[in-house]
Write an enzyme that holds these catalytic residues in place. Structure first.
Site, PDB file in Angstrom:
ATOM      1  N   PRO A 173       0.829  -1.219   0.000  1.00  0.00           N
ATOM      2  CA  PRO A 173       0.000   0.000   0.000  1.00  0.00           C
ATOM      3  C   PRO A 173       0.857   1.261   0.000  1.00  0.00           C
ATOM      4  CG  PRO A 173      -0.793  -1.587   1.612  1.00  0.00           C
ATOM      5  CD  PRO A 173       0.517  -2.109   1.109  1.00  0.00           C
ATOM      6  N   GLU A 174       0.411   2.262  -0.747  1.00  0.00           N
ATOM      7  CA  GLU A 174       1.125   3.528  -0.814  1.00  0.00           C
ATOM      8  C   GLU A 174       0.282   4.603  -0.129  1.00  0.00           C
ATOM      9  OE1 GLU A 174       2.713   4.234  -4.783  1.00  0.00           O
ATOM     10  OE2 GLU A 174       2.686   2.086  -5.192  1.00  0.00           O
TER      11      GLU A 174
ATOM     12  N   LYS B 146       3.856   6.009   4.608  1.00  0.00           N
ATOM     13  CA  LYS B 146       3.106   4.760   4.650  1.00  0.00           C
ATOM     14  C   LYS B 146       2.877   4.251   6.073  1.00  0.00           C
ATOM     15  CE  LYS B 146       5.363   3.565   0.279  1.00  0.00           C
ATOM     16  NZ  LYS B 146       6.227   2.587  -0.418  1.00  0.00           N
TER      17      LYS B 146
ATOM     18  N   HIS C  46      -6.462 -14.802   8.947  1.00  0.00           N
ATOM     19  CA  HIS C  46      -5.125 -14.303   9.275  1.00  0.00           C
ATOM     20  C   HIS C  46      -5.169 -13.194  10.324  1.00  0.00           C
ATOM     21  CE1 HIS C  46      -3.630 -16.735   5.980  1.00  0.00           C
ATOM     22  NE2 HIS C  46      -4.508 -16.173   5.173  1.00  0.00           N
TER      23      HIS C  46
ATOM     24  N   ARG D  32       0.631 -12.160   5.162  1.00  0.00           N
ATOM     25  CA  ARG D  32       2.061 -12.449   4.978  1.00  0.00           C
ATOM     26  C   ARG D  32       2.916 -12.037   6.176  1.00  0.00           C
ATOM     27  NH1 ARG D  32       2.078 -10.012  -1.203  1.00  0.00           N
ATOM     28  NH2 ARG D  32       0.626 -11.542  -2.068  1.00  0.00           N
TER      29      ARG D  32
ATOM     30  N   ARG E 293      21.917  14.918  -5.490  1.00  0.00           N
ATOM     31  CA  ARG E 293      22.147  13.480  -5.473  1.00  0.00           C
ATOM     32  C   ARG E 293      22.430  12.942  -6.875  1.00  0.00           C
ATOM     33  NH1 ARG E 293      18.065  10.837  -0.982  1.00  0.00           N
ATOM     34  NH2 ARG E 293      18.321  12.481   0.581  1.00  0.00           N
TER      35      ARG E 293
ATOM     36  N   ARG F 240      11.346  -4.995  -9.126  1.00  0.00           N
ATOM     37  CA  ARG F 240       9.976  -4.593  -9.421  1.00  0.00           C
ATOM     38  C   ARG F 240       9.849  -4.485 -10.940  1.00  0.00           C
ATOM     39  NH1 ARG F 240      11.734  -0.996  -5.318  1.00  0.00           N
ATOM     40  NH2 ARG F 240      10.551  -1.084  -3.366  1.00  0.00           N
TER      41      ARG F 240
END
Length: 306
Positions: free
Chosen positions: A2-3, A61, A106, A127, A173, A283
């Protein structure tokens, strides 16, 4: 994982259904769910019992609720200065359920309340990558920010987000733009899905070196990040399966509006070119090869150095 939009939807549910309620009992059904609470499951339950939840907050998050002790009920409960911190991980859910509802398969933690509303807070996690824990506040922080997440940057929807500092960090950066968007110490709440969406809207390739971005382009990118976040929030977030739900167990539907993520070989909604997917940091990155042209090889290699 989730974001920001998905976590913000959960925060709003906690604010409505949990804030202001006093904890009567806590059942830790799987110790891994509280593994980040170093003293252990029994201490977690004992310290939480008798506390009253304050407003629900979010940093990127992460979710947290400051705690106030209710001395008449629990003289040993934590005083002001402690927060319950939650992270959903890959599959975590914070559900407000009727106390009589059957346990989820769960179910990991159950929090019962000392009132007659008839609902309880359940942490469900298939999980077990997420978890709950108790942490001191950062001294002087008015929102009770837990010290464990003090290093997490503000998110782009935060009114206190510093755009000038963000742009300066990008220029300083030696990294690439998608890596920067996913760096939670630079800008929080953005994950793989919404990074791809914002980059598509900004017509930027995910490997574009950050030091090549002008102030105008970085400001434009931030605008697209915010726009896609707001759109996702309005749709309840992005749910590809039953794991991403709000506190009432309802799924979001922003996945129907995605322009880039998951659209490999489908026509770009802007130019019609088939969308591409490339492996990226364990990803996938989805992009339009025409609208989001890759940087020259030399520039891309320079930008990937960190």
């Amino acid at each position: 994982m989730p974001e920001l939009p998905e976590v913000e939807v959960v925060r709003r549910g906690l604010e409505r259904w949990v804030s202001g309620r006093t904890v009567a009992a806590v059942d830790v059904l799987h110790p891994r769910a509280v593994r980040r609470h170093i003293p252990g499951a029994e201490d977690f339950a004992a310290r939480l019992r008798g506390s009253r939840f304050g407003p629900a907050y979010r940093r990127g998050k992460y979710l947290w609720l400051p705690l106030d002790a209710v001395p008449a009920q629990a003289p040993d409960a934590p005083s002001a200065g402690t927060s319950l911190l939650g992270h959903l991980g890959m599959s975590g859910q914070l559900l407000v359920q009727p106390a009589a509802a059957p346990d989820e398969t769960h179910l990991r933690v159950r929090i019962r309340f000392a009132d007659a509303l008839g609902t309880e807070l359940r942490f469900v996690d298939q999980r077990t990558f997420g978890g709950l824990s108790l942490h001191p506040w950062v001294p002087g922080d008015p929102e009770g920010l837990p010290d464990a997440i003090a290093h997490i940057a503000r998110d782009p929807l935060d009114p206190a987000f510093d755009e000038a500092a963000f742009h300066a960090a990008l220029r300083r950066r030696r990294t690439t733009v998608k890596r920067a968007l996913l760096d939670q110490t630079l800008i929080s709440g953005v994950g793989n899905i919404y990074a791809d969406e914002a980059l598509w809207r900004a017509r930027l390739h995910y490997d574009r070196p950050t030091h090549t971005l002008t102030r105008y382009r970085s400001t434009e990118l931030l605008g697209h990040v915010r726009d896609v976040m707001h759109a996702a929030l309005a749709a309840g977030g992005t749910s590809f399966d039953s794991l991403y739900v709000n506190v009432n167990g309802e799924s979001g539907y922003f996945h129907r509006s995605l322009d880039a993520y998951g659209r490999e070989d489908e026509p770009c909604r802007r130019c019609g070119t088939p969308m591409r997917r490339r492996p990226w940091m364990n990803r996938s990155s989805y992009y339009c090869p025409r609208c989001q042209r890759p940087p020259a090889r030399g520039a891309a290699r320079a930008g990937s150095r960190q």
